[in-house]
Write a protein that holds these residues in place. Structure first.
Motif, PDB file in Angstrom:
ATOM      1  N   THR A   1      -3.505  55.793   9.015  1.00 42.99           N
ATOM      2  CA  THR A   1      -2.340  55.927   9.894  1.00 42.99           C
ATOM      3  C   THR A   1      -1.745  57.331   9.834  1.00 42.99           C
ATOM      4  N   LEU A   2      -1.775  57.931   8.657  1.00 43.79           N
ATOM      5  CA  LEU A   2      -1.280  59.307   8.522  1.00 43.79           C
ATOM      6  C   LEU A   2      -2.248  60.277   9.182  1.00 43.79           C
ATOM      7  N   LYS A   3      -3.543  60.014   9.047  1.00 47.03           N
ATOM      8  CA  LYS A   3      -4.544  60.849   9.726  1.00 47.03           C
ATOM      9  C   LYS A   3      -4.345  60.784  11.232  1.00 47.03           C
ATOM     10  N   ALA A   4      -4.022  59.600  11.761  1.00 43.51           N
ATOM     11  CA  ALA A   4      -3.788  59.465  13.196  1.00 43.51           C
ATOM     12  C   ALA A   4      -2.594  60.305  13.630  1.00 43.51           C
ATOM     13  N   TRP A   5      -1.520  60.287  12.825  1.00 43.81           N
ATOM     14  CA  TRP A   5      -0.350  61.110  13.165  1.00 43.81           C
ATOM     15  C   TRP A   5      -0.724  62.590  13.172  1.00 43.81           C
ATOM     16  N   LEU A   6      -1.465  63.021  12.172  1.00 39.75           N
ATOM     17  CA  LEU A   6      -1.872  64.424  12.106  1.00 39.75           C
ATOM     18  C   LEU A   6      -2.744  64.796  13.301  1.00 39.75           C
ATOM     19  N   ASP A   7      -3.686  63.923  13.668  1.00 41.42           N
ATOM     20  CA  ASP A   7      -4.551  64.216  14.809  1.00 41.42           C
ATOM     21  C   ASP A   7      -3.745  64.377  16.089  1.00 41.42           C
ATOM     22  N   ASN A   8      -2.643  63.643  16.194  1.00 39.62           N
ATOM     23  CA  ASN A   8      -1.807  63.758  17.385  1.00 39.62           C
ATOM     24  C   ASN A   8      -0.977  65.033  17.399  1.00 39.62           C
ATOM     25  N   VAL A   9      -0.475  65.462  16.245  1.00 37.67           N
ATOM     26  CA  VAL A   9       0.421  66.624  16.242  1.00 37.67           C
ATOM     27  C   VAL A   9      -0.317  67.947  16.131  1.00 37.67           C
ATOM     28  N   ILE A  10      -1.574  67.934  15.716  1.00 34.66           N
ATOM     29  CA  ILE A  10      -2.343  69.179  15.662  1.00 34.66           C
ATOM     30  C   ILE A  10      -2.832  69.508  17.073  1.00 34.66           C
ATOM     31  N   LEU A  11      -2.282  70.527  17.656  1.00 35.84           N
ATOM     32  CA  LEU A  11      -2.654  70.931  19.012  1.00 35.84           C
ATOM     33  C   LEU A  11      -2.848  72.449  19.034  1.00 35.84           C
ATOM     34  N   PHE A  12      -4.100  72.877  19.136  1.00 37.54           N
ATOM     35  CA  PHE A  12      -4.404  74.309  19.136  1.00 37.54           C
ATOM     36  C   PHE A  12      -3.796  74.967  20.371  1.00 37.54           C
ATOM     37  N   GLY A  13      -3.183  76.105  20.112  1.00 40.26           N
ATOM     38  CA  GLY A  13      -2.454  76.789  21.162  1.00 40.26           C
ATOM     39  C   GLY A  13      -0.975  76.450  21.156  1.00 40.26           C
ATOM     40  N   ARG A  14      -0.597  75.468  20.324  1.00 44.26           N
ATOM     41  CA  ARG A  14       0.820  75.114  20.214  1.00 44.26           C
ATOM     42  C   ARG A  14       1.211  74.967  18.742  1.00 44.26           C
ATOM     43  N   THR A  15       0.883  73.855  18.116  1.00 48.88           N
ATOM     44  CA  THR A  15       1.243  73.680  16.701  1.00 48.88           C
ATOM     45  C   THR A  15       0.240  74.341  15.772  1.00 48.88           C
ATOM     46  N   ALA A  16      -0.956  74.618  16.261  1.00 57.17           N
ATOM     47  CA  ALA A  16      -1.993  75.274  15.461  1.00 57.17           C
ATOM     48  C   ALA A  16      -2.554  76.447  16.253  1.00 57.17           C
ATOM     49  N   GLY A  17      -3.135  77.390  15.524  1.00 51.77           N
ATOM     50  CA  GLY A  17      -3.662  78.583  16.177  1.00 51.77           C
ATOM     51  C   GLY A  17      -2.982  79.835  15.636  1.00 51.77           C
ATOM     52  N   GLU A  18      -2.904  80.863  16.449  1.00 49.35           N
ATOM     53  CA  GLU A  18      -2.377  82.140  15.982  1.00 49.35           C
ATOM     54  C   GLU A  18      -0.875  82.102  15.710  1.00 49.35           C
TER      55      GLU A  18
END
Length: 216
Positions: free
Chosen positions: A105-122
């Protein structure tokens, strides 16, 4: 006033869960410092977020104007979770070890909030936000122990929370939580009790210090 994003993922109640008990201590001391603050709470065991679907994944890489109705609906749910992270002044996560890693369930939350170009990336959008993770475990996986090589909770969460999302990561690690239930671990109960007490003390201290830091 500051906002705390509090996430629990243990399948057990607070009375039976080491991680929930320690996150409750952290939250209690946080709220004492911020009685008028906001706590956004997600119990991923009671109310799990959807696992990442193909539509939700693909929608993160195309402009909203190009979303299909299905992509728009599921991406809107991802955005809610992302905005909760971005708008938080601090994050608290209960992450017990299940079968050597974090709950699905925690992995699912992380998969949803990790968004390259917004929450992740440069330029991660929540970069620098302090996050405290209560990583409880039934045994000990500390450096130098026989099971050190099976520690996939702190290693994984460091890669995701600190390296990918750019959060300011801190761990609290209650260990040997199975000692009171497992007769084979009975001789480890004093070490479990010491670890438990240290975890609660650390949670209280970190919550107070973090509150002072945000108020400065």
């Amino acid at each position: 006033m500051p906002t705390l994003l509090h996430i629990d993922s243990s399948v057990f109640s607070t009375e039976a869960s080491a991680s929930r008990a320690v996150t409750a201590t952290f939250r209690k001391h946080w709220q004492e410092q911020h009685p008028d603050g906001t706590v956004v709470y997600r119990d991923l065991a009671a109310d799990p977020v959807p696992h990442l679907s193909a539509e939700a994944h693909v929608a993160g890489f195309v402009p909203p104007s190009a979303h299909s109705p299905e992509q728009a609906a599921v991406f809107a749910e991802r955005v809610k979770l992302i905005e909760e992270l971005e708008q938080a002044d601090a994050v608290l996560i209960g992450a017990p070890m299940y079968n050597y890693t974090i709950p699905s369930t925690l992995k699912a939350w992380l998969d949803n909030v990790i968004l390259f170009g917004r929450t992740a990336g440069e330029t991660p959008s929540a970069k620098g936000t302090p996050v405290t993770v209560v990583a409880s475990r039934g045994g000990s996986y500390a450096p130098g122990t026989p099971r050190e090589g099976y520690e996939y909770v702190q290693n994984y969460l460091t890669a995701v929370l600190a390296d990918a999302l750019g959060l300011d990561l801190d761990f609290i690690v209650p260990e040997l939580t199975m000692a009171p239930q497992n007769p084979a671990m009975a001789e480890l109960i004093p070490l479990y009790e010491a670890s438990r007490d240290q975890a609660h003390a650390a949670a209280a201290d970190k919550a107070k210090r973090l509150a002072e830091r945000l108020a400065a």
